[in-house]
Design a protein around this motif. Structure first.
Motif: not given
Length: 209
Positions: A118-132, A42-56
């Motif tokens: 929340l842990a994934e969405v609130l990691n700004p490095k992940t956001a910048l990773f997806f953008l780069a 479930i944690t993995g699914l939550g992290l994946a959902t956070g990654d999907l939000i970053h993708t959007i």
């Protein structure tokens, strides 16, 4: 539309990135040890959902704000750090009784899922990773960029789910042995998990753009 070679290259690069342990591995492993295999998945699914939000966010350009605005980056960074600190401190000071351990094992799936998001969405490095990272595989000549972003993001998310699920399955047998250690059953396990969360919070707090 993507050609096969582009998708194959993207998939190979993503798998290579997964082989370098990061916060996703630690969070999934910590949850699996604390609450069992289901919680790890479930944690993995939550992290994946956070990654999907970053993708959007990356697809519509919102992540660019984090790259260009120091105040926005720091606001998200500190929010993520404090959230992980909070989770870590709660675990460190959790009661050590067997009743409390049982309650921890029966943690709500919904709560575990939301915490991972929340842990994934609130990691700004992940956001910048997806953008780069994603734009390197986006070619305007192939069609709408937003469609390409979402396609690449979904591939990343699906691979991430498979990866974290495998981690949870691999960690569970070890976690069962760990839980037999008396010190861990007396509250040491919660402290170890808490230190992992706090460590991740410190990592986020000190990261720069």
């Amino acid at each position: 539309m993507f050609d096969f070679s582009t998708l194959l290259t993207f998939t190979a690069v993503v798998i290579g990135l997964f082989l370098v342990p990061g916060p996703a591995v630690l969070l999934t492993a910590a949850r699996t040890v604390q609450n069992g295999r289901k919680a790890g998945v479930i944690t993995g699914l939550g992290l994946a959902t956070g990654d999907l939000i970053h993708t959007i966010f990356a697809a519509v350009g919102l992540s660019a704000i984090l790259m260009t605005s120091a105040s926005a980056f720091n606001m998200v960074k500190w929010a993520g750090a404090f959230y992980l600190f909070y989770m870590g401190i709660r675990a460190v000071f959790a009661k050590a009784s067997q009743t409390e351990m049982a309650k921890a094992s029966a943690a709500s799936a919904g709560r575990i899922y939301r915490q991972a998001i929340l842990a994934e969405v609130l990691n700004p490095k992940t956001a910048l990773f997806f953008l780069a990272f994603l734009p390197q595989f986006v070619d305007p000549a192939r069609g709408a960029s937003i469609f390409q972003f979402m396609t690449l993001g979904l591939i990343f998310v699906l691979l991430g789910v498979v990866y974290t699920t495998l981690i949870a399955l691999a960690i569970e047998p070890i976690s069962e042995r760990i839980k037999r250690i008396s010190w861990l059953n007396r509250g040491g396990g919660n402290k170890v998990i808490g230190v992992i969360y706090i460590g991740l919070g410190v990592k986020i707090a000190f990261q720069g753009r």
